[in-house]
Design a protein around this motif. Structure first.
Motif, PDB file in Angstrom:
ATOM      1  N   SER A   1       1.823   2.222  -0.256  1.00  0.00           N
ATOM      2  CA  SER A   1       2.327   1.244   0.720  1.00  0.00           C
ATOM      3  C   SER A   1       2.551  -0.070  -0.022  1.00  0.00           C
ATOM      4  O   SER A   1       2.028  -0.272  -1.125  1.00  0.00           O
ATOM      5  CB  SER A   1       1.307   1.018   1.844  1.00  0.00           C
ATOM      6  OG  SER A   1       0.170   0.311   1.363  1.00  0.00           O
ATOM      7  N   TRP A   2       3.309  -0.951   0.610  1.00  0.00           N
ATOM      8  CA  TRP A   2       3.535  -2.273   0.005  1.00  0.00           C
ATOM      9  C   TRP A   2       2.199  -2.965  -0.229  1.00  0.00           C
ATOM     10  O   TRP A   2       1.957  -3.526  -1.299  1.00  0.00           O
ATOM     11  CB  TRP A   2       4.419  -3.112   0.946  1.00  0.00           C
ATOM     12  CG  TRP A   2       4.942  -4.368   0.328  1.00  0.00           C
ATOM     13  CD1 TRP A   2       6.174  -4.564  -0.242  1.00  0.00           C
ATOM     14  CD2 TRP A   2       4.251  -5.631   0.212  1.00  0.00           C
ATOM     15  NE1 TRP A   2       6.281  -5.847  -0.700  1.00  0.00           N
ATOM     16  CE2 TRP A   2       5.128  -6.529  -0.437  1.00  0.00           C
ATOM     17  CE3 TRP A   2       2.994  -6.074   0.581  1.00  0.00           C
ATOM     18  CZ2 TRP A   2       4.775  -7.847  -0.713  1.00  0.00           C
ATOM     19  CZ3 TRP A   2       2.630  -7.389   0.299  1.00  0.00           C
ATOM     20  CH2 TRP A   2       3.527  -8.268  -0.338  1.00  0.00           C
ATOM     21  N   MET A   3       1.322  -2.904   0.770  1.00  0.00           N
ATOM     22  CA  MET A   3       0.020  -3.572   0.662  1.00  0.00           C
ATOM     23  C   MET A   3      -0.839  -2.940  -0.424  1.00  0.00           C
ATOM     24  O   MET A   3      -1.558  -3.636  -1.141  1.00  0.00           O
ATOM     25  CB  MET A   3      -0.707  -3.530   2.008  1.00  0.00           C
ATOM     26  CG  MET A   3      -0.250  -4.620   2.955  1.00  0.00           C
ATOM     27  SD  MET A   3      -0.644  -6.272   2.275  1.00  0.00           S
ATOM     28  CE  MET A   3       0.083  -7.319   3.537  1.00  0.00           C
ATOM     29  N   LEU A   4      -0.789  -1.618  -0.534  1.00  0.00           N
ATOM     30  CA  LEU A   4      -1.559  -0.943  -1.581  1.00  0.00           C
ATOM     31  C   LEU A   4      -1.127  -1.437  -2.954  1.00  0.00           C
ATOM     32  O   LEU A   4      -1.955  -1.799  -3.800  1.00  0.00           O
ATOM     33  CB  LEU A   4      -1.374   0.568  -1.450  1.00  0.00           C
ATOM     34  CG  LEU A   4      -2.197   1.454  -2.390  1.00  0.00           C
ATOM     35  CD1 LEU A   4      -2.515   2.796  -1.697  1.00  0.00           C
ATOM     36  CD2 LEU A   4      -1.505   1.733  -3.710  1.00  0.00           C
TER      37      LEU A   4
ATOM     38  N   MET B   1      -6.105   1.203   2.312  1.00  0.00           N
ATOM     39  CA  MET B   1      -6.186   1.160   0.848  1.00  0.00           C
ATOM     40  C   MET B   1      -7.634   1.027   0.404  1.00  0.00           C
ATOM     41  O   MET B   1      -8.098   1.731  -0.503  1.00  0.00           O
ATOM     42  CB  MET B   1      -5.329  -0.003   0.345  1.00  0.00           C
ATOM     43  CG  MET B   1      -5.361  -0.260  -1.133  1.00  0.00           C
ATOM     44  SD  MET B   1      -6.806  -1.211  -1.676  1.00  0.00           S
ATOM     45  CE  MET B   1      -6.500  -2.801  -0.873  1.00  0.00           C
TER      46      MET B   1
END
Lengths: 303, 303
Positions: free
Chosen positions: B217-220, B189
Motif C-alpha cells: 500500500s502507499w502507506m506501507l 502495516m
C-alpha cells in the motif's frame, strides 16, 4: 530443447492449470493431475503427457503441488495410498505452492529429505492470469540443491522469485505476511468504498481519486474497479480468504500474536461466504457492507 | 507579480506553516496567524506581513484555515470575539483545510454565504514536506465562484486539485474516505510487520519483498521503512489518528454504517496514544503490537 525436464503438476485449479500451461509452453514434458478427470483430459488435449501417476512418477524431475491447503498437500505427498514421494527418484524436487504454516513446510521438507527428495517451500502470488502467462511471484525458501533442481520450473512459471533463505518455512512465512495484508486491504477497500457511498462519493469517483492518494493500495487499485463496474467474475474468490486469513490467525495464535485487523477482516469474509457469496470475486465482500447499511452497489437491483 | 493577492493563513502548524511559505514564495502578500507568537514572529522574519488580524482582515482576498478540527475552524471563523468572517470584504474566499464532517463543511459554507464570503471545502493531503514545497493534494468542493477566487492559493500550494463538485461537503467526504484507508493501512502495516517478526521475517526483508507484492500500500511503502530503521521522527504523528478516525467513525455512526476495520485500527492508535507514543511518528503504532507479543523492534532496547 536443451534442458527439457519431466514435470508433474498436481492440482489443476485456476493456478495449477496456468502453471502446467506455462511449463508446456517452455517445452517441458508435463503431466497434469487433478481429482477432476475432465480437467486432466483437457490438459492432455493441450499437449500434456499421458500416464498413470504411479507408473510414471519415477521419471519426474520436479513435482509442482498446487492444492488448496496443508491437508491436501500432505495427502498428495505422503498418503499411504496415493502419496507420490515414495515413488520419486532421488534428487527430484517438490515445489509446494499452497499457502501453509511455516512449521508445516518445515515438516514436509524434513520428510522429503528422509527420502532423498528436495523440497522447495514456494508459495505463489499473482492470480490466475499471471499463472497462465508464466509471470507469477514466488516466495521461495529451501536448500541450494532444492533451488538448483527447481530452477527450470521457476524459470518457466515466474517473473519474480524471492529467494528467502536456505530452509523451508521462510517462504511460507512471507506468504502469510502478504496474505494478511492482501486480505485486510480488500476488506478495507470494501469498507471505504461503501462508506463513501453513504457520503455521496460514487464508486467511480472513489477509484479515480483515491487511487492517486495516500489511501491507495495494490488491492484497492486491482479490486475497486470490480465494484464500480458491478462485475464479480471470480479472478480470486471470497472463499480464499476464510482459508488464508484462517491460516494467518492460526499461526498468529500459536505465536501469541494479537492481530485485531486481520480478525476483523476475517469476520467480513466469513459473512460474505456465509451469505452465499463464496464463489464470487473477493471484491464481493463489499456486498456485506452494502447490505449492512442498506446501500445499493452498481449493478445490483434495489430490493 | 501580475496576480499578487493578500492572503492570511490561520494556523501555522506543520501543514499551515508550509502552506504560508509556499504562498510567500509565489509572491503573495501573506499574513500568518497562530496561537504561538514565536511561530508568527518566525514567519514574519521569513517575509510574512505584519498586522493585527482585525486591523488588516478587510484587505484579505483569501483566508486559509489550517487548524486541527471543526471546533477550532468554527472558532476561527465565527467566534464572537476572534472570528474573522465578519471582518472580511465581500468576495473574499475561505479555504478550510481541517478534516471535518461533510455536514459541518456545508454549515460553514452556508454561514459564509450569508456574509457574501465564498467558502471552499478544501481538505489537504500529502504531509508537511509537500506543504512546504507547494505540492499538496487538495480534495476541493465549492461553488465555481469559490474555486475561481481560491485559484491563486490553489496554484501556489497544490500540485493536484481534485474538483469534487459545486457544494461544500464533497471534499470533506472524500477526505474522510481517504483517512479511513490511510489509518487502516498504517495499522495493517504495523500488524503485518510485527507478525512477520514472530515468523522470522525481518523488517528489512518485509520492506524489500512486500513492497513488490500484492500486499503493498502507499502507506506501507511510506511508513514501514521508519520501523525498519527505528526512526520515529514525527512526519505525521500517532495523535492524528484518534482524531481523524474518530471523525470517520462519527460520520459512519450518523449514517448507521458499520466499519469494523476502522474501529479496530482506532483501538490500536488509541493504545499507542494512551501508552505515551502520541507525539511519535504514526508508524509507532507498531510498538503496541510489539509490546503485546513481547517483540523487540529495530532501534529498541530489550527490556
Amino acid at each position: 530443447m536443451q534442458n527439457k525436464k519431466t514435470v508433474a503438476v498436481i492440482g489443476l485449479g485456476s493456478m495449477g492449470y496456468g502453471i502446467a500451461q506455462s511449463l508446456l509452453r517452455a517445452g517441458h514434458n508435463t503431466y497434469g493431475y487433478d481429482i477432476n478427470p475432465e480437467t486432466v483430459s483437457r490438459f492432455q488435449l493441450e499437449g500434456g503427457s499421458k500416464g498413470n501417476l504411479k507408473d510414471v512418477a519415477s521419471t519426474f524431475d520436479s513435482v509442482v503441488v498446487v492444492v488448496l491447503n496443508s491437508e491436501q498437500t500432505e495427502t498428495v505427498l505422503f498418503d499411504n495410498k496415493i502419496g507420490v514421494v515414495d515413488q520419486l527418484k532421488a534428487g527430484c524436487v517438490i515445489l509446494s505452492c499452497a499457502t501453509v504454516a511455516p512449521e508445516f513446510a518445515q515438516k514436509m521438507e524434513l520428510e522429503c529429505q528422509k527420502r532423498d527428495v528436495h523440497y522447495l517451500d514456494s508459495p505463489i502470488s499473482g492470480g490466475s492470469k499471471k499463472a497462465a502467462n508464466g509471470q507469477l511471484s514466488i516466495m521461495a525458501s529451501g536448500t541450494p540443491k532444492a533451488f538448483s533442481a527447481a530452477r527450470p520450473v521457476l524459470d518457466a512459471t515466474a517473473s519474480t522469485v524471492f529467494e528467502l533463505g536456505d530452509k523451508a518455512g521462510a517462504g511460507s512465512a512471507m506468504k502469510a505476511v502478504n496474505q494478511l495484508l492482501a486480505g485486510v486491504h480488500i476488506a478495507a477497500m470494501a469498507e471505504a468504498i461503501t462508506f463513501g457511498i453513504t457520503q455521496g462519493v460514487s464508486p467511480n469517483k472513489f477509484v479515480e481519486v483515491i487511487s492517486k492518494c495516500a489511501g491507495t493500495s495494490w488491492m484497492l487499485e486491482n479490486r475497486a474497479p470490480h465494484i464500480a463496474s458491478g462485475d464479480y467474475t471470480p479472478h480470486s474468490s471470497v472463499n480464499i480468504w476464510p482459508k488464508d486469513l484462517g491460516i494467518v490467525l492460526e499461526i498468529a495464535k500459536s505465536a501469541k500474536f494479537s492481530a485485531p485487523l486481520t480478525a476483523a477482516a476475517m469476520q467480513q469474509f466469513l459473512a460474505a461466504s456465509g451469505s452465499g457469496l463464496g464463489d464470487e470475486d473477493d471484491a464481493a465482500v463489499a456486498k456485506v457492507y452494502a447490505r449492512n447499511s442498506g446501500l445499493t452497489l452498481p449493478g445490483e437491483k434495489k430490493c
